[in-house]
Design a protein around this motif. Structure first.
Motif, PDB file in Angstrom:
ATOM      1  N   MET A 186      41.232  61.928  77.983  1.00 44.37           N
ATOM      2  CA  MET A 186      40.443  62.781  78.875  1.00 44.37           C
ATOM      3  C   MET A 186      40.083  62.050  80.152  1.00 44.37           C
ATOM      4  SD  MET A 186      37.839  64.974  76.613  1.00 44.37           S
ATOM      5  CE  MET A 186      38.465  65.630  75.079  1.00 44.37           C
ATOM      6  N   THR A 187      39.891  62.810  81.200  1.00 43.20           N
ATOM      7  CA  THR A 187      39.667  62.187  82.502  1.00 43.20           C
ATOM      8  C   THR A 187      38.224  61.784  82.712  1.00 43.20           C
ATOM      9  OG1 THR A 187      39.457  64.449  83.282  1.00 43.20           O
ATOM     10  CG2 THR A 187      41.519  63.303  83.753  1.00 43.20           C
ATOM     11  N   SER A 188      37.321  62.267  81.866  1.00 44.73           N
ATOM     12  CA  SER A 188      35.900  62.075  82.140  1.00 44.73           C
ATOM     13  C   SER A 188      35.167  61.461  80.958  1.00 44.73           C
ATOM     14  CB  SER A 188      35.292  63.439  82.473  1.00 44.73           C
ATOM     15  OG  SER A 188      33.910  63.433  82.265  1.00 44.73           O
ATOM     16  N   PRO A 189      34.534  60.310  81.149  1.00 39.64           N
ATOM     17  CA  PRO A 189      33.755  59.690  80.070  1.00 39.64           C
ATOM     18  C   PRO A 189      32.629  60.599  79.578  1.00 39.64           C
ATOM     19  CG  PRO A 189      34.092  58.142  81.869  1.00 39.64           C
ATOM     20  CD  PRO A 189      34.582  59.460  82.355  1.00 39.64           C
ATOM     21  N   LEU A 190      31.970  61.318  80.487  1.00 39.87           N
ATOM     22  CA  LEU A 190      30.897  62.226  80.081  1.00 39.87           C
ATOM     23  C   LEU A 190      31.439  63.320  79.164  1.00 39.87           C
ATOM     24  CD1 LEU A 190      28.704  62.819  83.268  1.00 39.87           C
ATOM     25  CD2 LEU A 190      28.145  61.515  81.230  1.00 39.87           C
ATOM     26  N   LEU A 191      32.638  63.778  79.486  1.00 37.93           N
ATOM     27  CA  LEU A 191      33.269  64.816  78.668  1.00 37.93           C
ATOM     28  C   LEU A 191      33.582  64.264  77.279  1.00 37.93           C
ATOM     29  CD1 LEU A 191      34.416  67.653  78.543  1.00 37.93           C
ATOM     30  CD2 LEU A 191      36.469  66.845  79.688  1.00 37.93           C
ATOM     31  N   GLU A 192      34.055  63.024  77.239  1.00 45.20           N
ATOM     32  CA  GLU A 192      34.333  62.406  75.938  1.00 45.20           C
ATOM     33  C   GLU A 192      33.069  62.271  75.110  1.00 45.20           C
ATOM     34  OE1 GLU A 192      36.634  58.752  76.134  1.00 45.20           O
ATOM     35  OE2 GLU A 192      38.109  59.810  77.372  1.00 45.20           O
ATOM     36  N   GLN A 193      31.976  61.878  75.776  1.00 47.38           N
ATOM     37  CA  GLN A 193      30.700  61.777  75.061  1.00 47.38           C
ATOM     38  C   GLN A 193      30.261  63.134  74.536  1.00 47.38           C
ATOM     39  OE1 GLN A 193      27.835  59.928  77.706  1.00 47.38           O
ATOM     40  NE2 GLN A 193      29.211  58.216  78.031  1.00 47.38           N
ATOM     41  N   LEU A 194      30.488  64.175  75.334  1.00 45.36           N
ATOM     42  CA  LEU A 194      30.081  65.521  74.919  1.00 45.36           C
ATOM     43  C   LEU A 194      30.871  65.959  73.686  1.00 45.36           C
ATOM     44  CD1 LEU A 194      28.477  68.086  75.312  1.00 45.36           C
ATOM     45  CD2 LEU A 194      30.172  68.843  76.990  1.00 45.36           C
ATOM     46  N   VAL A 195      32.187  65.715  73.712  1.00 43.34           N
ATOM     47  CA  VAL A 195      33.034  66.076  72.568  1.00 43.34           C
ATOM     48  C   VAL A 195      32.557  65.338  71.319  1.00 43.34           C
ATOM     49  CG1 VAL A 195      35.350  65.886  71.597  1.00 43.34           C
ATOM     50  CG2 VAL A 195      35.046  66.668  73.947  1.00 43.34           C
ATOM     51  N   GLU A 196      32.286  64.055  71.470  1.00 40.90           N
ATOM     52  CA  GLU A 196      31.805  63.243  70.353  1.00 40.90           C
ATOM     53  C   GLU A 196      30.474  63.795  69.831  1.00 40.90           C
ATOM     54  OE1 GLU A 196      33.774  61.041  69.094  1.00 40.90           O
ATOM     55  OE2 GLU A 196      32.274  60.815  67.510  1.00 40.90           O
ATOM     56  N   ALA A 197      29.596  64.174  70.760  1.00 37.28           N
ATOM     57  CA  ALA A 197      28.265  64.667  70.377  1.00 37.28           C
ATOM     58  C   ALA A 197      28.349  65.994  69.628  1.00 37.28           C
ATOM     59  CB  ALA A 197      27.383  64.812  71.614  1.00 37.28           C
ATOM     60  N   PHE A 198      29.295  66.852  70.006  1.00 36.90           N
ATOM     61  CA  PHE A 198      29.442  68.151  69.334  1.00 36.90           C
ATOM     62  C   PHE A 198      29.805  67.973  67.865  1.00 36.90           C
ATOM     63  CE2 PHE A 198      29.993  70.796  73.330  1.00 36.90           C
ATOM     64  CZ  PHE A 198      28.962  71.659  73.021  1.00 36.90           C
ATOM     65  N   ARG A 199      30.404  66.812  67.537  1.00 40.03           N
ATOM     66  CA  ARG A 199      30.866  66.629  66.168  1.00 40.03           C
ATOM     67  C   ARG A 199      29.745  66.424  65.159  1.00 40.03           C
ATOM     68  NH1 ARG A 199      36.090  63.169  65.607  1.00 40.03           N
ATOM     69  NH2 ARG A 199      35.704  63.993  63.531  1.00 40.03           N
ATOM     70  N   VAL A 200      28.495  66.309  65.599  1.00 42.23           N
ATOM     71  CA  VAL A 200      27.401  66.253  64.613  1.00 42.23           C
ATOM     72  C   VAL A 200      27.188  67.626  63.989  1.00 42.23           C
ATOM     73  CG1 VAL A 200      26.165  64.459  65.881  1.00 42.23           C
ATOM     74  CG2 VAL A 200      25.452  66.820  66.145  1.00 42.23           C
ATOM     75  N   LEU A 201      27.673  68.679  64.633  1.00 39.66           N
ATOM     76  CA  LEU A 201      27.451  70.020  64.093  1.00 39.66           C
ATOM     77  C   LEU A 201      28.318  70.235  62.855  1.00 39.66           C
ATOM     78  CD1 LEU A 201      27.362  72.038  67.429  1.00 39.66           C
ATOM     79  CD2 LEU A 201      25.455  71.151  66.094  1.00 39.66           C
ATOM     80  N   PRO A 202      27.812  70.984  61.879  1.00 38.52           N
ATOM     81  CA  PRO A 202      28.560  71.169  60.626  1.00 38.52           C
ATOM     82  C   PRO A 202      29.825  71.977  60.871  1.00 38.52           C
ATOM     83  CG  PRO A 202      26.662  72.635  60.710  1.00 38.52           C
ATOM     84  CD  PRO A 202      26.547  71.731  61.894  1.00 38.52           C
ATOM     85  N   GLY A 203      30.933  71.523  60.295  1.00 35.65           N
ATOM     86  CA  GLY A 203      32.193  72.256  60.404  1.00 35.65           C
ATOM     87  C   GLY A 203      32.889  72.091  61.736  1.00 35.65           C
ATOM     88  N   VAL A 204      32.423  71.174  62.559  1.00 35.31           N
ATOM     89  CA  VAL A 204      33.044  70.977  63.873  1.00 35.31           C
ATOM     90  C   VAL A 204      33.805  69.659  63.895  1.00 35.31           C
ATOM     91  CG1 VAL A 204      32.604  70.674  66.340  1.00 35.31           C
ATOM     92  CG2 VAL A 204      31.298  72.349  65.052  1.00 35.31           C
ATOM     93  N   GLY A 205      35.131  69.745  63.963  1.00 37.00           N
ATOM     94  CA  GLY A 205      35.976  68.561  64.062  1.00 37.00           C
ATOM     95  C   GLY A 205      36.360  68.293  65.504  1.00 37.00           C
TER      96      GLY A 205
END
Lengths: 198, 198
Positions: free
Chosen positions: A1-20
């Motif tokens: 990905m081109t954006s570190p903030l975007l990568e952090q956001l994707v990583e953060a979304f993974r705390v949600l149940p059922g979200v890979g």
């Protein structure tokens, strides 16, 4: 990905149940492409919820107030107390039934192996509440699992100690279900506890 | 629900793609019961992303910098430019192929009925870039839909106007697919464009 903030956001979304990884990417792109205002609202709602939502002092359900709206309501029947394992169970009962009594949310079930005993479930406080004398029926709505049943057994004894009548949800064949697909334990139980047609 | 903040959180989760009332409830309860720290991180990441992520001035992909890391990299081949519809398409190509050239993200496709013309897709800027003379091949990787094909046709003409060689991704039977289940259009196309075995 081109954006570190975007990568952090994707990583953060993974705390949600059922979200890979894939769903997290889709969520991040969706918010950035089409829902920036909604994303902003979600960030604020999350921050506020995590910060401010604690537990109601009476029923232990989630609440940002000392005592939740249900417990504080004068319209509820204080003589009935329904004990559930989780806030989600409480919500399911509230939405499905016309129950007008109060609730008590254990936030778990007895599980000695995981170190969850009566203290962790606030059963001392529940006992004290039963001792106040207002409650006449305790509806035990723990899950029909091994641990849920053990918890129900314990709760039943606690109720009787305080002269409160314990009751359990009925077990049996689900409405709309097909006998062929009902599990054996349920079917056997439903067969054994059959009632006369009137 | 007992908590207005909790209701707001559930409502806010519904902006995410594929998340309905039930999933939103599950997410909210999960965060409050087990992932408060993760929820906090998600709130921060979302707020930062929505606030700071804009578009790269060169490729229009998401970036919090003026020019994204890929466009700024000296290791990429400036003679090849791959044009895609969305950041997700770009990511898919980057992850699946060994492509070392640059990208251009349209953030959409030509769709006159929705008011999306060459201006909305930044095709004027793309034209100017092709005019700089660095790019020798433009790999058109729009989706094989009606609108994607129309966009590809337009892009092909634009490339030729600037003396740039346009190319398209190959269409055909997917690897690992079974002919029986491949749609007719794809199968017919693959049959018509068969190549000699070597």
């Amino acid at each position: 990905m081109t954006s570190p903030l975007l990568e952090q956001l994707v990583e953060a979304f993974r705390v949600l149940p059922g979200v890979g990884q894939k769903s997290a990417q889709r969520m991040a792109y969706h918010v950035l492409e089409r829902e920036r205002a909604g994303g902003r609202r979600l960030a604020d709602a999350l921050a506020a919820a995590v910060e401010k939502i604690g537990h109601c002092a009476r029923c232990r359900d989630f609440s940002e107030d000392e005592v939740c709206a249900t417990c504080a309501s004068a319209a509820r029947d204080v003589h009935q107390l329904c004990v559930v394992e989780t806030p989600a169970d409480r919500l399911a009962i509230e939405q499905a039934t016309g129950y007008r009594g109060l609730y008590y949310v254990l936030q778990g079930r007895l599980s000695p192996l995981d170190g969850i005993g009566p203290g962790e479930l606030g059963l001392d406080r529940l006992g004290a509440r039963l001792g106040e004398g207002e409650v006449s029926e305790m509806i035990i709505a723990t899950n029909p699992t091994v641990e849920g049943e053990a918890t129900a057994h314990y709760l039943g004894q606690l109720a009787r100690q305080h002269g409160v009548r314990p009751s359990r949800l009925a077990h049996g064949v689900p409405l709309g279900g097909e006998l062929e697909y009902v599990d054996r334990g349920t079917l056997s139980h439903a067969f054994g506890t059959r009632s006369e047609m009137t």
